[in-house]
Design a protein around this motif. Structure first.
Motif, PDB file in Angstrom:
ATOM      1  N   ALA A  24      -4.556  -1.281  -9.238  1.00 47.39           N
ATOM      2  CA  ALA A  24      -3.998   0.048  -8.992  1.00 47.39           C
ATOM      3  C   ALA A  24      -4.049   0.858 -10.286  1.00 47.39           C
ATOM      4  O   ALA A  24      -3.880   0.316 -11.386  1.00 47.39           O
ATOM      5  N   PHE A  62       2.416   1.855  -3.457  1.00 44.16           N
ATOM      6  CA  PHE A  62       1.463   2.443  -4.418  1.00 44.16           C
ATOM      7  C   PHE A  62       1.253   3.920  -4.115  1.00 44.16           C
ATOM      8  O   PHE A  62       1.197   4.743  -5.014  1.00 44.16           O
ATOM      9  N   ARG A  97       0.846  -1.210   0.000  1.00 38.97           N
ATOM     10  CA  ARG A  97       0.000   0.000   0.000  1.00 38.97           C
ATOM     11  C   ARG A  97       0.877   1.255   0.000  1.00 38.97           C
ATOM     12  O   ARG A  97       0.621   2.200  -0.746  1.00 38.97           O
ATOM     13  N   ILE A 151      -5.330  -7.083  -6.392  1.00 40.40           N
ATOM     14  CA  ILE A 151      -4.981  -5.680  -6.179  1.00 40.40           C
ATOM     15  C   ILE A 151      -5.112  -4.980  -7.526  1.00 40.40           C
ATOM     16  O   ILE A 151      -4.536  -5.436  -8.522  1.00 40.40           O
ATOM     17  N   ALA A 156      -4.996   2.280  -5.065  1.00 40.24           N
ATOM     18  CA  ALA A 156      -5.039   0.810  -5.113  1.00 40.24           C
ATOM     19  C   ALA A 156      -6.200   0.282  -4.281  1.00 40.24           C
ATOM     20  O   ALA A 156      -6.493   0.808  -3.207  1.00 40.24           O
TER      21      ALA A 156
END
Ligand SMILES: C[S@@+](CC[C@H](N)C(=O)[O-])C[C@H]1O[C@@H](n2cnc3c(N)ncnc32)[C@H](O)[C@@H]1O
Length: 223
Positions: free
Chosen positions: A220, A195, A192, A218, A202
């Motif tokens: 993103a 990103f 996390r 996931i 994300a």
């Protein structure tokens, strides 16, 4: 995926002769019917038209699933395993897939140049843990505005599912079930943060299906 669609795709992996090896046919039919992976990836990519780089593509089932659902963006699959790339090329040619290419690439040597969407499906765990963040960073660099980065991976989140995943991996290694055993799973907080630093939004969604594994999707994208 509906059984009839899975069967149609799997036929591309039938052997040339009736007495040939049908392992890939049965594998792909079962995988496409039961794994929520491909519908999950298609949902994330629907509405985009940028080319897709499929990192660790195996036999290229994502290309078949995209075309079956009417997603016609250019597709390039790369994988370290040359025989799988051979099967991927054969299966795509047999199914008459357009704008599809496959190449042998070891992601530990770097991802190929690309600008669009990127899929990294069930691959990160085969990359040494100290290289996973770099592979994710390279994937992020290749996501264009309007593109998506779609990752499926187990997560090392301390959950019961994560512990079960690790136990099954250890057992598989002992029993030599898998040619190469998973080396470790990314930490969700670290992902996390990565990103966020890169300016990507994300979303993490469980993608367990009927498995005991701690699998997540996931997705993103750049703001
Ligand atoms: C579990 S399979 C997933 C295949 C495909 N992504 C799918 O979801 O159907 C993992 C794939 O990662 C590939 N792989 C493992 N290490 C790799 C590496 N260093 N570079 C490229 N591919 C790799 C394997 O050859 C294998 O095809």
């Amino acid at each position: 995926m509906p059984p009839a669609e899975a069967l149609r795709i799997a036929r591309a992996f039938l052997p040339e002769r009736w007495w040939g090896n049908r392992t890939l046919y049965y594998y792909s039919r079962a995988k496409l019917r039961t794994d929520p992976l491909y519908p999950g990836v298609i949902e994330a990519l629907r509405g985009t038209s940028l080319p897709v780089l499929d990192v660790g593509c195996g036999i290229g089932l994502l290309a078949h699933a995209l075309r079956a659902q009417g997603l016609s963006m250019a597709y390039r699959g790369v994988d370290i395993d040359a025989p799988k790339i051979g099967e991927a090329r054969r299966g795509a040619a047999r199914a008459g897939l357009h704008e599809v290419a496959f190449d042998v690439v070891d992601v530990e040597d770097g991802l190929p140049a690309h600008h669009g969407s990127v899929a990294v499906l069930d691959v990160l765990q085969f990359v040494p843990p100290d290289m996973q963040a770099d592979v994710v960073a390279q994937a992020i660099d290749r996501v264009a505005p309007g593109g998506r980065l779609v990752i499926r991976t187990g997560l090392d989140d301390g959950s019961t599912r994560a512990r079960t995943t690790r136990r099954i991996d250890v057992l598989s290694r002992v029993l030599h079930w898998m040619p190469s055993a998973p080396k470790g799973y990314p930490n969700p907080d670290a992902l996390r943060a990565q990103f966020e630093r890169a300016g990507l939004r994300a979303t993490f969604t469980p993608l367990f299906g009927n498995t005991p594994f701690n699998n997540w999707r996931i997705v993103a994208a750049r703001d």
